[in-house]
Design a protein around this motif. Sequence first.
Motif, mmCIF file in Angstrom:
data_model
loop_
_atom_site.group_PDB
_atom_site.id
_atom_site.type_symbol
_atom_site.label_atom_id
_atom_site.label_comp_id
_atom_site.label_asym_id
_atom_site.label_seq_id
_atom_site.Cartn_x
_atom_site.Cartn_y
_atom_site.Cartn_z
ATOM 1 N N UNK A 5 0.829 -1.211 0.000
ATOM 2 C CA UNK A 5 0.000 0.000 0.000
ATOM 3 C C UNK A 5 0.859 1.255 0.000
ATOM 4 N N UNK A 6 1.926 1.244 0.760
ATOM 5 C CA UNK A 6 2.807 2.410 0.816
ATOM 6 C C UNK A 6 3.464 2.652 -0.539
ATOM 7 N N UNK A 7 3.903 1.591 -1.194
ATOM 8 C CA UNK A 7 4.533 1.727 -2.512
ATOM 9 C C UNK A 7 3.518 2.235 -3.535
ATOM 10 N N UNK A 8 2.312 1.690 -3.512
ATOM 11 C CA UNK A 8 1.289 2.126 -4.465
ATOM 12 C C UNK A 8 0.900 3.585 -4.250
ATOM 13 N N UNK A 9 0.753 3.994 -3.007
ATOM 14 C CA UNK A 9 0.421 5.399 -2.719
ATOM 15 C C UNK A 9 1.566 6.313 -3.133
ATOM 16 N N UNK A 36 -4.039 6.793 -12.658
ATOM 17 C CA UNK A 36 -5.299 6.059 -12.622
ATOM 18 C C UNK A 36 -5.084 4.552 -12.515
ATOM 19 N N UNK A 37 -4.047 4.038 -13.139
ATOM 20 C CA UNK A 37 -3.748 2.606 -13.035
ATOM 21 C C UNK A 37 -3.339 2.253 -11.611
ATOM 22 N N UNK A 38 -2.472 3.060 -11.010
ATOM 23 C CA UNK A 38 -2.059 2.793 -9.632
ATOM 24 C C UNK A 38 -3.204 3.001 -8.652
ATOM 25 N N UNK A 39 -4.078 3.965 -8.923
ATOM 26 C CA UNK A 39 -5.245 4.155 -8.075
ATOM 27 C C UNK A 39 -6.174 2.939 -8.161
#
Length: 79
Positions: A5-9, A36-39
């Motif tokens: 989650x930290x990496x994606x944010x 948008x892909x990472x969200x």
Amino acid sequence: MLTLHIVLVALTLAFAVLAIELKDMLKAILSFTLVNVFLAAILYSLGALYLAVFQLLIYAGAVTILLLATIHAGEERGD
């Protein structure tokens, strides 16, 4: 799971800043697509499957295509 989650944010925020700050419109639109892909990946990892699919289809897909078509139409006119 927390590190994912930290990496994606972090990636989402980094590409959001790039989408705002880049002067080249094509690179800014591609950064917007990656945001948008990472969200969508964040939403999927939180269990919101339908919202993640909607995010990918509408924002990462349709809106990006509309923005690219707008750039292409502007280049043909010479603006």
